[in-house]
Design an enzyme around this catalytic site. Sequence first.
Site, PDB file in Angstrom:
ATOM      1  N   TYR A  92       0.819  -1.202   0.041  1.00  0.00           N
ATOM      2  CA  TYR A  92       0.086  -0.041   0.157  1.00  0.00           C
ATOM      3  C   TYR A  92       0.858   1.344   0.037  1.00  0.00           C
ATOM      4  O   TYR A  92       1.575   1.181   0.544  1.00  0.00           O
ATOM      5  CB  TYR A  92      -1.014   0.045   1.109  1.00  0.00           C
ATOM      6  CG  TYR A  92      -1.717   1.413   1.349  1.00  0.00           C
ATOM      7  CD1 TYR A  92      -2.896   1.509   0.417  1.00  0.00           C
ATOM      8  CD2 TYR A  92      -1.399   2.332   1.934  1.00  0.00           C
ATOM      9  CE1 TYR A  92      -3.672   2.779   0.436  1.00  0.00           C
ATOM     10  CE2 TYR A  92      -2.228   3.644   1.936  1.00  0.00           C
ATOM     11  CZ  TYR A  92      -3.145   3.510   1.255  1.00  0.00           C
ATOM     12  OH  TYR A  92      -3.742   4.944   1.049  1.00  0.00           O
ATOM     13  N   TRP A 145       1.120   5.818  -1.883  1.00  0.00           N
ATOM     14  CA  TRP A 145       0.931   6.612  -2.728  1.00  0.00           C
ATOM     15  C   TRP A 145       1.708   6.753  -4.141  1.00  0.00           C
ATOM     16  O   TRP A 145       1.709   7.123  -5.118  1.00  0.00           O
ATOM     17  CB  TRP A 145       0.711   8.087  -2.374  1.00  0.00           C
ATOM     18  CG  TRP A 145      -0.673   8.602  -1.974  1.00  0.00           C
ATOM     19  CD1 TRP A 145      -1.562   7.809  -1.328  1.00  0.00           C
ATOM     20  CD2 TRP A 145      -1.075   9.591  -2.358  1.00  0.00           C
ATOM     21  NE1 TRP A 145      -2.728   8.394  -1.128  1.00  0.00           N
ATOM     22  CE2 TRP A 145      -2.540   9.557  -1.728  1.00  0.00           C
ATOM     23  CE3 TRP A 145      -0.589  10.960  -3.033  1.00  0.00           C
ATOM     24  CZ2 TRP A 145      -3.375  10.684  -1.923  1.00  0.00           C
ATOM     25  CZ3 TRP A 145      -1.774  11.906  -3.173  1.00  0.00           C
ATOM     26  CH2 TRP A 145      -3.129  11.869  -2.602  1.00  0.00           C
TER      27      TRP A 145
HETATM   28  N1  LIG Z   1      -2.247   8.840  12.162  1.00  0.00           N
HETATM   29  C1  LIG Z   1      -2.650   8.781  10.876  1.00  0.00           C
HETATM   30  N2  LIG Z   1      -2.027   7.801   9.910  1.00  0.00           N
HETATM   31  C2  LIG Z   1      -2.594   7.976   8.696  1.00  0.00           C
HETATM   32  C3  LIG Z   1      -3.412   9.028   8.302  1.00  0.00           C
HETATM   33  C4  LIG Z   1      -3.981   9.717   9.025  1.00  0.00           C
HETATM   34  O1  LIG Z   1      -4.979  10.790   8.700  1.00  0.00           O
HETATM   35  N3  LIG Z   1      -3.487   9.850  10.476  1.00  0.00           N
HETATM   36  N4  LIG Z   1      -3.614   9.173   6.786  1.00  0.00           N
HETATM   37  C5  LIG Z   1      -3.548   7.807   6.216  1.00  0.00           C
HETATM   38  C6  LIG Z   1      -3.594   7.961   4.545  1.00  0.00           C
HETATM   39  S1  LIG Z   1      -5.136   8.779   3.974  1.00  0.00           S
HETATM   40  C7  LIG Z   1      -2.758   7.632   3.712  1.00  0.00           C
HETATM   41  S2  LIG Z   1      -3.177   7.961   2.214  1.00  0.00           S
HETATM   42  C8  LIG Z   1      -1.527   7.099   4.221  1.00  0.00           C
HETATM   43  C9  LIG Z   1      -0.273   7.599   3.361  1.00  0.00           C
HETATM   44  O2  LIG Z   1       0.603   6.343   3.471  1.00  0.00           O
HETATM   45  P1  LIG Z   1       1.922   6.283   2.208  1.00  0.00           P
HETATM   46  O3  LIG Z   1       1.062   6.225   0.861  1.00  0.00           O
HETATM   47  O4  LIG Z   1       2.557   4.958   2.494  1.00  0.00           O
HETATM   48  O5  LIG Z   1       2.695   7.581   2.301  1.00  0.00           O
HETATM   49  P2  LIG Z   1       3.967   8.032   1.529  1.00  0.00           P
HETATM   50  O6  LIG Z   1       4.683   8.932   2.539  1.00  0.00           O
HETATM   51  O7  LIG Z   1       3.091   9.010   0.551  1.00  0.00           O
HETATM   52  O8  LIG Z   1       4.507   6.842   0.896  1.00  0.00           O
HETATM   53  C10 LIG Z   1       4.916   6.767  -0.531  1.00  0.00           C
HETATM   54  C11 LIG Z   1       6.215   6.191  -0.312  1.00  0.00           C
HETATM   55  O9  LIG Z   1       6.638   5.875  -1.726  1.00  0.00           O
HETATM   56  C12 LIG Z   1       8.020   6.389  -2.142  1.00  0.00           C
HETATM   57  N5  LIG Z   1       7.997   6.340  -3.528  1.00  0.00           N
HETATM   58  C13 LIG Z   1       7.422   7.579  -4.262  1.00  0.00           C
HETATM   59  N6  LIG Z   1       7.654   7.163  -5.526  1.00  0.00           N
HETATM   60  C14 LIG Z   1       8.195   5.998  -5.706  1.00  0.00           C
HETATM   61  C15 LIG Z   1       8.533   5.553  -6.817  1.00  0.00           C
HETATM   62  O10 LIG Z   1       8.340   5.789  -8.028  1.00  0.00           O
HETATM   63  N7  LIG Z   1       9.057   4.084  -6.541  1.00  0.00           N
HETATM   64  C16 LIG Z   1       9.352   3.768  -5.107  1.00  0.00           C
HETATM   65  N8  LIG Z   1       9.661   2.438  -5.167  1.00  0.00           N
HETATM   66  N9  LIG Z   1       8.762   4.160  -4.368  1.00  0.00           N
HETATM   67  C17 LIG Z   1       8.412   5.380  -4.631  1.00  0.00           C
HETATM   68  C18 LIG Z   1       8.250   7.553  -1.615  1.00  0.00           C
HETATM   69  O11 LIG Z   1       9.700   7.770  -1.206  1.00  0.00           O
HETATM   70  C19 LIG Z   1       7.398   7.232  -0.022  1.00  0.00           C
HETATM   71  O12 LIG Z   1       8.387   6.757   1.000  1.00  0.00           O
HETATM   72  O13 LIG Z   1      -1.187   7.448   5.615  1.00  0.00           O
HETATM   73  C20 LIG Z   1      -2.137   6.962   6.495  1.00  0.00           C
HETATM   74  N10 LIG Z   1      -1.774   7.273   7.886  1.00  0.00           N
HETATM   75  N1  LIG Z   2      -0.991  19.078   2.330  1.00  0.00           N
HETATM   76  C1  LIG Z   2      -1.512  17.829   2.089  1.00  0.00           C
HETATM   77  N2  LIG Z   2      -2.721  17.602   1.471  1.00  0.00           N
HETATM   78  C2  LIG Z   2      -3.177  16.234   1.734  1.00  0.00           C
HETATM   79  C3  LIG Z   2      -2.476  15.200   2.061  1.00  0.00           C
HETATM   80  C4  LIG Z   2      -1.189  15.447   2.531  1.00  0.00           C
HETATM   81  O1  LIG Z   2      -0.541  14.568   3.177  1.00  0.00           O
HETATM   82  N3  LIG Z   2      -0.616  16.715   2.790  1.00  0.00           N
HETATM   83  N4  LIG Z   2      -2.985  13.784   1.900  1.00  0.00           N
HETATM   84  C5  LIG Z   2      -3.963  13.603   0.821  1.00  0.00           C
HETATM   85  C6  LIG Z   2      -4.691  12.155   1.404  1.00  0.00           C
HETATM   86  S1  LIG Z   2      -3.914  10.979   0.828  1.00  0.00           S
HETATM   87  C7  LIG Z   2      -5.897  12.215   1.931  1.00  0.00           C
HETATM   88  S2  LIG Z   2      -6.695  10.776   2.341  1.00  0.00           S
HETATM   89  C8  LIG Z   2      -6.623  13.358   2.260  1.00  0.00           C
HETATM   90  C9  LIG Z   2      -7.202  13.193   3.683  1.00  0.00           C
HETATM   91  O2  LIG Z   2      -8.355  14.292   3.854  1.00  0.00           O
HETATM   92  P1  LIG Z   2      -9.065  14.463   5.169  1.00  0.00           P
HETATM   93  O3  LIG Z   2      -8.951  13.002   6.057  1.00  0.00           O
HETATM   94  O4  LIG Z   2     -10.313  15.064   5.140  1.00  0.00           O
HETATM   95  O5  LIG Z   2      -7.841  15.209   5.889  1.00  0.00           O
HETATM   96  P2  LIG Z   2      -7.377  15.708   7.673  1.00  0.00           P
HETATM   97  O6  LIG Z   2      -6.667  16.379   7.615  1.00  0.00           O
HETATM   98  O7  LIG Z   2      -7.131  14.218   8.279  1.00  0.00           O
HETATM   99  O8  LIG Z   2      -8.846  15.961   8.223  1.00  0.00           O
HETATM  100  C10 LIG Z   2      -9.654  17.186   7.736  1.00  0.00           C
HETATM  101  C11 LIG Z   2     -10.387  17.716   8.900  1.00  0.00           C
HETATM  102  O9  LIG Z   2     -11.062  17.075   9.369  1.00  0.00           O
HETATM  103  C12 LIG Z   2     -11.404  17.454  10.828  1.00  0.00           C
HETATM  104  N5  LIG Z   2     -11.942  16.269  11.777  1.00  0.00           N
HETATM  105  C13 LIG Z   2     -11.049  15.268  12.083  1.00  0.00           C
HETATM  106  N6  LIG Z   2     -11.933  14.311  12.702  1.00  0.00           N
HETATM  107  C14 LIG Z   2     -12.975  15.091  12.812  1.00  0.00           C
HETATM  108  C15 LIG Z   2     -14.235  14.632  13.568  1.00  0.00           C
HETATM  109  O10 LIG Z   2     -14.363  13.513  14.164  1.00  0.00           O
HETATM  110  N7  LIG Z   2     -15.279  15.481  13.318  1.00  0.00           N
HETATM  111  C16 LIG Z   2     -15.161  16.594  12.851  1.00  0.00           C
HETATM  112  N8  LIG Z   2     -16.309  17.550  12.649  1.00  0.00           N
HETATM  113  N9  LIG Z   2     -14.034  17.095  12.247  1.00  0.00           N
HETATM  114  C17 LIG Z   2     -12.877  16.228  12.203  1.00  0.00           C
HETATM  115  C18 LIG Z   2      -9.928  17.907  11.348  1.00  0.00           C
HETATM  116  O11 LIG Z   2     -10.142  19.190  12.154  1.00  0.00           O
HETATM  117  C19 LIG Z   2      -9.462  18.347   9.858  1.00  0.00           C
HETATM  118  O12 LIG Z   2      -8.851  19.466   9.586  1.00  0.00           O
HETATM  119  O13 LIG Z   2      -5.952  14.600   2.510  1.00  0.00           O
HETATM  120  C20 LIG Z   2      -5.190  14.841   1.048  1.00  0.00           C
HETATM  121  N10 LIG Z   2      -4.549  16.164   0.833  1.00  0.00           N
HETATM  122 MO   LIG Z   3      -5.023   9.193   1.840  1.00  0.00          MO
END
Ligand SMILES: Nc1nc2c(c(=O)[nH]1)N[C@H]1C(S)=C(S)[C@@H](COP(=O)(O)OP(=O)(O)OC[C@H]3O[C@@H](n4cnc5c(=O)[nH]c(N)nc54)[C@H](O)[C@@H]3O)O[C@H]1N2
Ligand SMILES: Nc1nc2c(c(=O)[nH]1)N[C@H]1C(S)=C(S)[C@@H](COP(=O)(O)OP(=O)(O)OC[C@H]3O[C@@H](n4cnc5c(=O)[nH]c(N)nc54)[C@H](O)[C@@H]3O)O[C@H]1N2
Ligand SMILES: [Mo]
Length: 748
Positions: free
Chosen positions: A111, A113
């Site tokens: 898993y 991005w």
């Molecule tokens: N506590 C908490 N944890 C969360 C979340 C949260 O809201 N709270 N959010 C979750 C969410 S929504 C997401 S999507 C995940 C994200 O989790 P990940 O998608 O695992 O996070 P990234 O840091 O984007 O990891 C991508 C990795 O791929 C590598 N990479 C980039 N390009 C390439 C390539 O071409 N080849 C190879 N081999 N590697 C590459 C990058 O260097 C990086 O280390 O985290 C989750 N974790």
């Molecule tokens: N800059 C930046 N943008 C990103 C990403 C990143 O890594 N960096 N990651 C991308 C990815 S993979 C994803 S999945 C999306 C995730 O998008 P989201 O999951 O929507 O992003 P978050 O920042 O975790 O949360 C959005 C807001 O929800 C509010 N919130 C959290 N919990 C609760 C709750 O229980 N109740 C209410 N009412 N509000 C709550 C928080 O204050 C927060 O600011 O973001 C994407 N956008």
């Molecule tokens: Mo995500």
Amino acid sequence: MAQKPVSLCHWGAFEAELVGGRFVAATPWPGSGAPPEMIGALPELVYSDTRILRPHIRRGWLDRGHRADGAGRGAEEMVPVEWETALDLVAAEIARVREAHGHTALFAGSYGWSSAGRFHHARSQIRRFYGALGGFTDQTGNYSWGAAEVILEEVLGSSDAVRGGATAWESIIGATDTFVAFGGLNPKNWKVTSGGAGHHHMADHVRAAARKGTRFVVISPFADDIPEGIEADWIAPRPGTDTAIMLALAREMVRRGRVDHAFLNAYTAGADSFLSSLDGSGDGVEKTLDWAAGIADVPVADLKRLADRIETGRVMLTAAWALQRARHGEMTYWALIALAAVLGQIGLPGGGFGFGYGSLNAVGHGATKGLVPSLPRLGNESGTVIPVARFADMLESPGREIPFRGGQVTLPEVRLIHWAGGNPFHHAQDLFRLQRLWAQPETIIVHEQVWNATARRADIVLPATTAFERNDIGGTSRDRHVFYMPRLIAPRGEARADYEIFSALAERLGAAPAFTEGLDEAGWLKKLWATSIKKAHSLGIDAPDFEALQAQNVWHVPTPERPEVLLGAYRHDPTAARLPTPSGRIELTSKRIEGYALDDMPPHPAWMAADHGEGGEAEGTFALLSRQPRHFLHSQLAQTSLAREPEILLHTKDAAALALADGAQVRVSSDRGACLARLRCTSGCRRGVAAMETGPWFRGADGVDPGGNPNALTADFPTSSLSQATAAQTCQVRISPAGPDSGTGGSA
Ligand SMILES: Nc1nc2c(c(=O)[nH]1)N[C@H]1C(S)=C(S)[C@@H](COP(=O)(O)OP(=O)(O)OC[C@H]3O[C@@H](n4cnc5c(=O)[nH]c(N)nc54)[C@H](O)[C@@H]3O)O[C@H]1N2
Ligand SMILES: Nc1nc2c(c(=O)[nH]1)N[C@H]1C(S)=C(S)[C@@H](COP(=O)(O)OP(=O)(O)OC[C@H]3O[C@@H](n4cnc5c(=O)[nH]c(N)nc54)[C@H](O)[C@@H]3O)O[C@H]1N2
Ligand SMILES: [Mo]
């Protein structure tokens, strides 16, 4: 004159400045609105000291192979080796495990991005490779909207409403009277699009809607979830209680005679038993505004005002993805749909419900879908698949059966882990537990660009190129552009594209014909683009041929004639556009879910308090939201000059009660572990909550992460036994002064 080719990354489209074979600067593609600071950091991503330049093997594994003690991972020296040596060892190890333990012992769900670019998308490459080998242990679902995907399939028959479908802004602006944003509209999230986008215009859309008279209501514990310059009502509930508010609003609409019975009768199933649950059938509790105000700990007057607002006019009800990333997160989405059904505006311009407008750039941008190619997968006949967030459980309890999507999944016994394009030591919860379990597999292989926490903990590390070191085609179905992404520079060090690496492994394992089809990078790009051209023709659109796409760098995809209205076709003709649910309708009560008989999943939307000791009942604890980082994409870019000292946001009065001053170094701890952070006081949040950003590179040892990664604290229980998704946002922490010698630090 310097060349300035255009290319794409998850942060948007950019112009690259190349001098003497070096990528010296990047600026947003003019007019695109891409975030200049993130785009500007791209050269650092390429040239940072953290780049992996050669294949490496952990000392113990080099000496003893798969018999080496896994506890040495992350501690032992990493020895640079020749590519040929590394590839021979990896191929032999895959063959050994497959022979001795079968396909399911090979974990390659991988898993993450990865990078923008559809052909070189690392996760697609690795899954195709293991498909060519005959099968592997895969992961299904995602961390972004894992719970939503499953509940929407039950309730609407498809997950389109979170996967890509959304009422377009064109249909909101000028039509919507009240835009209710549970979880708010935090502009930081609009910097990023999965796959990359040519437009970053969410803020413009919100402003345009406000100018045309849309009233915004933001429901979030944090005031920064309201975009600057937008006037909004702000309701600040306890995290995880939105479902109670939605149910109480639905009941209040019943009480006020504002239920659209005609809509419920024509378009929904099980409305009666849902509505009677609001009156207390089952639990004897009437879901009044007072009831919800008590649970959410907000003034009941706030909820009355919100009820007044949604009682009349066109109302768009939305929820950020974060809300379902919590225990019982499915219920929040189901309850929002139910409330929208009660109002009866689903499928009308500017009305109904929508997910993710505050979560990702390009949601609701109104684009023609299906024209960005993707790498075709191969089967997984001899393999298996686990829910994405149950990875650590799989390591802990091989052989255990867990409920999932109404059935059962047996967690396999995995011997070899192969990861490309993801960072489990970023995304997983309870990282100290993961770290303990990570010692178990016999072999761990990681393709990475950078020496992050996962690469450091591998046995074999293969250096991967960045998107700027290879040719690709990129874009997303939420955006109106397709980009040709030219190779900007030669690979750094000995880095190779994942495709090249897997091709070499496939060659050694006799799977080259299936994996490569005899094509090189250029051959694949042409083949993939041919499928897009065909798809475009089927939609009556003329797409440029491959050479023209290459020459022009970007193709402006014609937009659909009519802006999308989510479930518009269903509303128009519920028979012809019958939903693929058992009833063919929107299920407000689900007989199928009832049949699953799961303790934590009632058959209609219901509020349930978080359990597992994380409901907020313990004195002196704070609800921790671990939000997406403002300056990075997850762990990506955290090694650049955008790195900030990790912070924890807390209400000024809560800090004062702890005798902590703004700027103090604090230790944040949970039942799972601790991390260090710098305290930032604010009046822009409710009492009793704290927020940290995800992204800092995990450097945990002895139960404390000095790097400030909130996943040192989060718990790894699932949202529910229906979807088994991450519940990262359900987490209680304590905050105390850090010891005098505990330095917090940047990431790298
Ligand atoms: N506590 C908490 N944890 C969360 C979340 C949260 O809201 N709270 N959010 C979750 C969410 S929504 C997401 S999507 C995940 C994200 O989790 P990940 O998608 O695992 O996070 P990234 O840091 O984007 O990891 C991508 C990795 O791929 C590598 N990479 C980039 N390009 C390439 C390539 O071409 N080849 C190879 N081999 N590697 C590459 C990058 O260097 C990086 O280390 O985290 C989750 N974790
Ligand atoms: N800059 C930046 N943008 C990103 C990403 C990143 O890594 N960096 N990651 C991308 C990815 S993979 C994803 S999945 C999306 C995730 O998008 P989201 O999951 O929507 O992003 P978050 O920042 O975790 O949360 C959005 C807001 O929800 C509010 N919130 C959290 N919990 C609760 C709750 O229980 N109740 C209410 N009412 N509000 C709550 C928080 O204050 C927060 O600011 O973001 C994407 N956008
Ligand atoms: Mo995500």
